[in-house]
Write a protein that holds these residues in place. Sequence first.
Motif, PDB file in Angstrom:
ATOM      1  N   LEU A 154     -49.244 -35.022   5.368  1.00 33.20           N
ATOM      2  CA  LEU A 154     -47.821 -35.077   5.906  1.00 33.20           C
ATOM      3  C   LEU A 154     -47.197 -34.154   5.330  1.00 33.20           C
ATOM      4  O   LEU A 154     -47.000 -33.743   4.604  1.00 33.20           O
ATOM      5  CB  LEU A 154     -47.525 -36.748   5.748  1.00 33.20           C
ATOM      6  CG  LEU A 154     -47.973 -37.917   6.071  1.00 33.20           C
ATOM      7  CD1 LEU A 154     -47.256 -39.063   5.709  1.00 33.20           C
ATOM      8  CD2 LEU A 154     -48.197 -38.070   7.617  1.00 33.20           C
ATOM      9  N   ALA A 158     -40.999 -33.881   5.824  1.00 36.56           N
ATOM     10  CA  ALA A 158     -40.279 -34.763   6.615  1.00 36.56           C
ATOM     11  C   ALA A 158     -40.902 -36.215   6.800  1.00 36.56           C
ATOM     12  O   ALA A 158     -40.214 -37.182   6.926  1.00 36.56           O
ATOM     13  CB  ALA A 158     -39.835 -34.000   7.730  1.00 36.56           C
ATOM     14  N   GLN A 159     -42.021 -36.088   7.095  1.00 33.51           N
ATOM     15  CA  GLN A 159     -42.973 -37.352   7.312  1.00 33.51           C
ATOM     16  C   GLN A 159     -43.013 -38.140   5.955  1.00 33.51           C
ATOM     17  O   GLN A 159     -42.728 -39.149   6.165  1.00 33.51           O
ATOM     18  CB  GLN A 159     -44.330 -36.833   7.829  1.00 33.51           C
ATOM     19  CG  GLN A 159     -44.272 -36.169   9.352  1.00 33.51           C
ATOM     20  CD  GLN A 159     -45.690 -35.446   9.884  1.00 33.51           C
ATOM     21  OE1 GLN A 159     -46.372 -35.250   9.096  1.00 33.51           O
ATOM     22  NE2 GLN A 159     -45.907 -35.578  11.217  1.00 33.51           N
ATOM     23  N   ARG A 160     -43.345 -37.546   5.225  1.00 32.94           N
ATOM     24  CA  ARG A 160     -43.268 -38.185   3.748  1.00 32.94           C
ATOM     25  C   ARG A 160     -42.032 -39.140   3.455  1.00 32.94           C
ATOM     26  O   ARG A 160     -41.970 -39.983   2.988  1.00 32.94           O
ATOM     27  CB  ARG A 160     -43.779 -37.335   2.509  1.00 32.94           C
ATOM     28  CG  ARG A 160     -45.192 -37.042   2.550  1.00 32.94           C
ATOM     29  CD  ARG A 160     -45.362 -36.372   1.295  1.00 32.94           C
ATOM     30  NE  ARG A 160     -46.924 -35.892   1.249  1.00 32.94           N
ATOM     31  CZ  ARG A 160     -47.277 -34.644   0.997  1.00 32.94           C
ATOM     32  NH1 ARG A 160     -46.330 -33.785   0.775  1.00 32.94           N
ATOM     33  NH2 ARG A 160     -48.546 -34.457   1.114  1.00 32.94           N
ATOM     34  N   GLU A 161     -40.911 -38.373   3.577  1.00 33.89           N
ATOM     35  CA  GLU A 161     -39.526 -38.692   3.597  1.00 33.89           C
ATOM     36  C   GLU A 161     -39.343 -39.996   4.766  1.00 33.89           C
ATOM     37  O   GLU A 161     -38.767 -40.927   4.362  1.00 33.89           O
ATOM     38  CB  GLU A 161     -38.386 -37.886   3.931  1.00 33.89           C
ATOM     39  CG  GLU A 161     -37.130 -38.326   3.552  1.00 33.89           C
ATOM     40  CD  GLU A 161     -36.778 -38.975   2.381  1.00 33.89           C
ATOM     41  OE1 GLU A 161     -36.000 -39.829   2.088  1.00 33.89           O
ATOM     42  OE2 GLU A 161     -37.492 -38.601   1.316  1.00 33.89           O
ATOM     43  N   ALA A 162     -39.943 -39.864   5.784  1.00 37.77           N
ATOM     44  CA  ALA A 162     -39.647 -41.015   7.015  1.00 37.77           C
ATOM     45  C   ALA A 162     -40.656 -42.213   6.364  1.00 37.77           C
ATOM     46  O   ALA A 162     -40.065 -43.478   6.571  1.00 37.77           O
ATOM     47  CB  ALA A 162     -40.312 -40.423   8.221  1.00 37.77           C
ATOM     48  N   VAL A 163     -41.796 -42.164   5.876  1.00 32.82           N
ATOM     49  CA  VAL A 163     -42.631 -42.939   5.393  1.00 32.82           C
ATOM     50  C   VAL A 163     -41.853 -43.860   4.153  1.00 32.82           C
ATOM     51  O   VAL A 163     -41.770 -45.093   4.046  1.00 32.82           O
ATOM     52  CB  VAL A 163     -44.062 -42.560   4.985  1.00 32.82           C
ATOM     53  CG1 VAL A 163     -44.618 -43.702   4.145  1.00 32.82           C
ATOM     54  CG2 VAL A 163     -44.745 -42.016   6.255  1.00 32.82           C
ATOM     55  N   ASN A 164     -41.386 -42.919   3.241  1.00 38.40           N
ATOM     56  CA  ASN A 164     -40.902 -43.347   2.252  1.00 38.40           C
ATOM     57  C   ASN A 164     -39.434 -44.232   2.552  1.00 38.40           C
ATOM     58  O   ASN A 164     -39.313 -45.429   2.214  1.00 38.40           O
ATOM     59  CB  ASN A 164     -40.094 -42.234   1.212  1.00 38.40           C
ATOM     60  CG  ASN A 164     -39.581 -42.901   0.100  1.00 38.40           C
ATOM     61  OD1 ASN A 164     -40.117 -43.841  -0.740  1.00 38.40           O
ATOM     62  ND2 ASN A 164     -38.435 -42.098  -0.417  1.00 38.40           N
ATOM     63  N   LYS A 165     -38.707 -43.890   3.533  1.00 37.64           N
ATOM     64  CA  LYS A 165     -37.477 -44.752   4.116  1.00 37.64           C
ATOM     65  C   LYS A 165     -38.069 -45.758   4.866  1.00 37.64           C
ATOM     66  O   LYS A 165     -37.312 -46.942   4.649  1.00 37.64           O
ATOM     67  CB  LYS A 165     -36.597 -43.719   4.981  1.00 37.64           C
ATOM     68  CG  LYS A 165     -35.634 -42.555   4.613  1.00 37.64           C
ATOM     69  CD  LYS A 165     -35.220 -41.826   5.463  1.00 37.64           C
ATOM     70  CE  LYS A 165     -34.239 -40.852   4.783  1.00 37.64           C
ATOM     71  NZ  LYS A 165     -33.104 -39.908   5.781  1.00 37.64           N
ATOM     72  N   VAL A 166     -39.057 -45.836   5.610  1.00 33.16           N
ATOM     73  CA  VAL A 166     -39.365 -47.017   6.531  1.00 33.16           C
ATOM     74  C   VAL A 166     -39.911 -48.030   5.480  1.00 33.16           C
ATOM     75  O   VAL A 166     -39.523 -49.407   5.589  1.00 33.16           O
ATOM     76  CB  VAL A 166     -40.560 -46.594   7.512  1.00 33.16           C
ATOM     77  CG1 VAL A 166     -41.697 -46.599   6.947  1.00 33.16           C
ATOM     78  CG2 VAL A 166     -40.355 -47.780   8.472  1.00 33.16           C
ATOM     79  N   THR A 167     -40.668 -47.688   4.425  1.00 36.47           N
ATOM     80  CA  THR A 167     -41.019 -48.750   3.361  1.00 36.47           C
ATOM     81  C   THR A 167     -39.870 -49.352   2.815  1.00 36.47           C
ATOM     82  O   THR A 167     -40.023 -50.376   2.439  1.00 36.47           O
ATOM     83  CB  THR A 167     -42.071 -48.106   2.482  1.00 36.47           C
ATOM     84  OG1 THR A 167     -41.672 -46.990   1.779  1.00 36.47           O
ATOM     85  CG2 THR A 167     -43.601 -47.697   3.342  1.00 36.47           C
ATOM     86  N   SER A 204     -36.862 -49.641   3.717  1.00 33.44           N
ATOM     87  CA  SER A 204     -36.279 -50.670   4.941  1.00 33.44           C
ATOM     88  C   SER A 204     -37.155 -51.821   5.073  1.00 33.44           C
ATOM     89  O   SER A 204     -36.371 -52.861   5.068  1.00 33.44           O
ATOM     90  CB  SER A 204     -36.075 -49.749   6.322  1.00 33.44           C
ATOM     91  OG  SER A 204     -35.647 -50.701   6.889  1.00 33.44           O
TER      92      SER A 204
END
Length: 152
Positions: free
Chosen positions: A103, A106-115, A117
Amino acid sequence: RAAGRKLVVIDISVPRNVDTNVNDAAGAVAYNVDDLKAVVAKNQARRRKLIIHAEEILRAELADFNNWQSSLGCVPAIIKLQRQAEEVRAEELEKAAGKLKDLTPAQREAVNKVTKSIVGKMLHGPMTHLKGLEDMEERSQTLKNFEALFRL
């Protein structure tokens, strides 16, 4: 007296010094002690109604404040649960790090944010329920159950 304005005479003496016929004169009006007493009584009645309304508001706000204040006893358990959930989330992301190695940042940050959330949304309901209980006994028992259920 300015043109177009009424002459106002206020007679506060007892016995009266101003004849009541003054009211019959064009452009003049007379008030006496009885008139003032009527205005005072009307204002006092209005104020009594406002006081009753203000007391109702104060009672409702006091109940809300007392409920909020007693809900503060739930805060340590909620903080523990949030920390515990965050630890689980971080551990699971760490376990999946090998699968997520390709990833982009930016994708890692998106995964971090979604988890984060997901965890927040899952905890929101139980925490809101716990803090929203108004009955002290029920809140205390629910808090004990909450701590036992999540092993806090």
